[in-house]
Write a protein that holds these residues in place. Structure first.
Motif, short mmCIF file in Angstrom:
data_model
loop_
_atom_site.label_atom_id
_atom_site.label_comp_id
_atom_site.label_asym_id
_atom_site.label_seq_id
_atom_site.Cartn_x
_atom_site.Cartn_y
_atom_site.Cartn_z
N ALA A 20 0.85 -1.20 0.00
CA ALA A 20 0.00 0.00 0.00
C ALA A 20 0.88 1.25 0.00
CB ALA A 20 -0.91 0.00 1.23
N HIS A 21 0.72 2.09 -1.02
CA HIS A 21 1.52 3.32 -1.14
C HIS A 21 0.66 4.53 -0.76
CE1 HIS A 21 4.84 1.30 -3.22
NE2 HIS A 21 3.91 0.62 -3.89
N LEU A 22 1.22 5.41 0.04
CA LEU A 22 0.49 6.62 0.42
C LEU A 22 0.21 7.49 -0.79
CD1 LEU A 22 2.38 7.57 3.72
CD2 LEU A 22 0.15 6.41 3.47
N VAL A 28 4.47 4.84 -8.59
CA VAL A 28 4.53 4.18 -9.90
C VAL A 28 5.49 4.93 -10.83
CG1 VAL A 28 3.22 3.60 -11.98
CG2 VAL A 28 2.24 3.14 -9.72
N PHE A 29 5.40 6.25 -10.82
CA PHE A 29 6.29 7.05 -11.67
C PHE A 29 7.76 6.82 -11.29
CE2 PHE A 29 8.12 11.46 -12.61
CZ PHE A 29 8.37 11.16 -13.93
N ASN A 30 8.06 6.87 -10.01
CA ASN A 30 9.45 6.64 -9.56
C ASN A 30 9.91 5.23 -9.93
OD1 ASN A 30 9.73 9.21 -8.47
ND2 ASN A 30 9.05 8.58 -6.43
N ALA A 31 9.00 4.26 -9.83
CA ALA A 31 9.36 2.89 -10.20
C ALA A 31 9.63 2.78 -11.70
CB ALA A 31 8.23 1.93 -9.79
N MET A 32 8.87 3.52 -12.50
CA MET A 32 9.13 3.55 -13.95
C MET A 32 10.54 4.04 -14.24
SD MET A 32 5.69 5.14 -15.69
CE MET A 32 4.29 4.13 -16.16
N THR A 65 4.48 19.38 -17.30
CA THR A 65 3.09 19.02 -17.64
C THR A 65 2.22 18.90 -16.41
OG1 THR A 65 3.58 16.63 -17.52
CG2 THR A 65 3.90 17.72 -19.65
N ASN A 66 2.86 18.67 -15.24
CA ASN A 66 2.11 18.41 -14.01
C ASN A 66 1.21 17.19 -14.17
OD1 ASN A 66 1.59 19.02 -11.29
ND2 ASN A 66 -0.28 20.17 -11.81
N GLU A 67 1.68 16.24 -14.95
CA GLU A 67 0.95 15.01 -15.20
C GLU A 67 1.92 13.83 -15.16
OE1 GLU A 67 -0.84 15.69 -19.00
OE2 GLU A 67 -2.67 16.54 -18.14
N TYR A 68 1.37 12.63 -15.14
CA TYR A 68 2.18 11.41 -15.12
C TYR A 68 2.20 10.78 -16.51
CZ TYR A 68 2.15 11.92 -10.07
OH TYR A 68 2.33 12.39 -8.80
N PRO A 69 3.15 9.89 -16.79
CA PRO A 69 3.31 9.34 -18.13
C PRO A 69 2.05 8.75 -18.74
CG PRO A 69 5.22 8.79 -16.81
CD PRO A 69 4.23 9.43 -15.88
N TRP A 70 1.18 8.13 -17.93
CA TRP A 70 -0.04 7.55 -18.47
C TRP A 70 -1.09 8.61 -18.81
CZ3 TRP A 70 2.23 6.64 -13.80
CH2 TRP A 70 1.67 7.24 -12.66
N TYR A 122 -3.02 0.49 -16.24
CA TYR A 122 -4.45 0.34 -16.50
C TYR A 122 -5.15 -0.23 -15.27
CZ TYR A 122 -8.72 -0.31 -19.16
OH TYR A 122 -10.01 -0.22 -19.61
N GLU A 123 -4.48 -1.14 -14.56
CA GLU A 123 -5.07 -1.71 -13.35
C GLU A 123 -5.26 -0.65 -12.27
OE1 GLU A 123 -2.48 -4.82 -12.15
OE2 GLU A 123 -3.17 -6.25 -13.67
N HIS A 124 -4.26 0.22 -12.12
CA HIS A 124 -4.31 1.21 -11.04
C HIS A 124 -5.08 2.48 -11.39
CE1 HIS A 124 -1.80 -1.04 -8.34
NE2 HIS A 124 -0.73 -1.00 -9.13
#
Length: 375
Positions: A20-22, A28-32, A65-70, A122-124
């Motif tokens: 569980a991540h806060l 997810v971005f850091n893991a990418m 962009t203030n957005e994530y890759p997905w 897609y799952e998250h």
């Protein structure tokens, strides 16, 4: 493949299930980014020189962009490049292409099903990353040379003016009885060596005393008949390339300069057992920044245009060797270019040299008829 393969950089290897991540999006971005770094490391890409700068650019783009890759789309990258160009009018085409290529590579990684990121996202989050860079919104490589038009080889007078300025700084510091004369003398000989051997900045800084070599064909040059360059520009994923640069007669004035430095100047730095050729006051190897500063200091005093930098000395070396009628293959080997076309881009022979070639060609072709015209 479903994304469960244990490929370096696969999602399940850097983002464990059931945790569980806060802040799941940031995790997810850091893991990418960590996974992409692992994937590149398996190709033996340099961490400091390639991987980390790429990671930094992706973070910079995400912050813009203030957005994530997905969540990214093609409009985001177009706005990013336009923003950079607006802030920096001198933003080069080659730099823009480099940024676009890095972002394209990252998108290729996170959209590749073998690494599992599309499924994980897609799952998250109910959406998956897509490729946002295409032929229609990226820079086309249409020219062999895309650097600043102002960059060029130095003329012979400019080279001499640069060296006079570097030597003059030594005398000026001595007259004022200030510290720094020893470092100024080192910098002067360093700049002369960069030109006399056509060195890149890193190649010069990486030289050790042991890299000074003899040339059996040129015994008069003693231990300065050649330089063994061990930190040449590497190909992607490969180690630094090595080459031996021969001392040529037109630049044999460097022999006395290096002899003075090795026997008289360098020992005053008290280097001990340090192997570096260019030693600092703190008994360490000279930094890349200091090499640049040595050139900039002399350039300003000499009044040389500011768009000309240290690397232009290497361009000058190539140009002047060609003007001395050395074969192109010899020049290519001296500077460590894999392709002759690269050497050609570096050269900027003078009108006088081209007229001399034209005169020689005309004389060879027509001397039987009009020999008196070419005397």
């Amino acid at each position: 493949m479903s994304g469960g393969a244990d490929l370096p950089g696969a999602a399940h290897l850097v983002l464990a299930d059931g945790v569980a991540h806060l802040d799941l999006e940031t995790a997810v971005f850091n893991a990418m980014l960590e996974g992409w770094a692992r994937q590149q490391a398996t190709r033996f890409l340099s961490s400091d020189g390639t991987i980390q700068p790429r990671i930094s650019l992706v973070r910079r783009f995400a912050s813009f962009t203030n957005e994530y890759p997905w969540q990214w789309d093609s409009a985001d990258v177009e706005e990013f490049i336009n923003h950079l160009r607006a802030r920096r009018p001198s933003f080069a085409v080659s730099t823009g292409r480099g940024y676009q290529n890095i972002l394209r590579l990252f998108c290729e990684y996170v959209t590749d099903a073998r690494y599992g990121w599309p499924r994980k996202c897609y799952e998250h989050f109910g959406e998956a990353p897509v490729q946002i860079l295409h032929e229609w919104n990226t820079v086309t490589h249409s020219s062999d040379y895309e650097g600043s038009p102002g960059r060029r080889p130095l003329t012979y007078d400019e080279v001499q003016g640069l060296f006079d300025a570097a030597d003059g700084r030594v005398e000026e510091i001595r007259k004022r009885r200030r510290k720094g004369a020893l470092a100024a003398m080192r910098d002067s000989i360093l700049l002369k060596s960069v030109y006399a051997y056509g060195l890149r900045r890193r190649e010069a800084a990486g030289l050790d005393v042991a890299d000074l070599r003899r040339n059996a064909r040129m015994p008069d040059y003693g231990r300065f008949g050649a330089l063994f360059v061990r930190y040449g520009k590497s190909s992607k994923g490969g180690p630094p390339k090595r080459r031996t640069v021969l001392t040529v007669p037109e630049f044999d004035w460097i022999v006395d300069a290096l002899d003075q430095y090795v026997d008289e100047v360098r020992p005053l730095f008290q280097p001990g057992k340090h192997p570096a050729l260019w030693i600092t006051e703190r008994r360490g190897r000279i930094s890349l920044r200091r090499v640049d500063e040595a050139f900039e200091t002399a350039r300003k005093v000499a009044g040389i245009p500011e768009e000309l930098d240290l690397h232009c000395l290497r361009h000058s070396y190539v140009t002047h060797l060609l003007e001395f009628d050395y074969p192109e293959r010899f020049v290519q080997d001296q500077v460590g270019h894999e392709y002759a076309s690269t050497t050609a881009i570096y050269s900027g022979v003078s009108d006088e040299y081209r007229n001399r070639l034209l005169h020689r060609s005309l004389k060879g072709r027509h001397s039987a008829l009009w020999g008196h015209c070419f005397d």
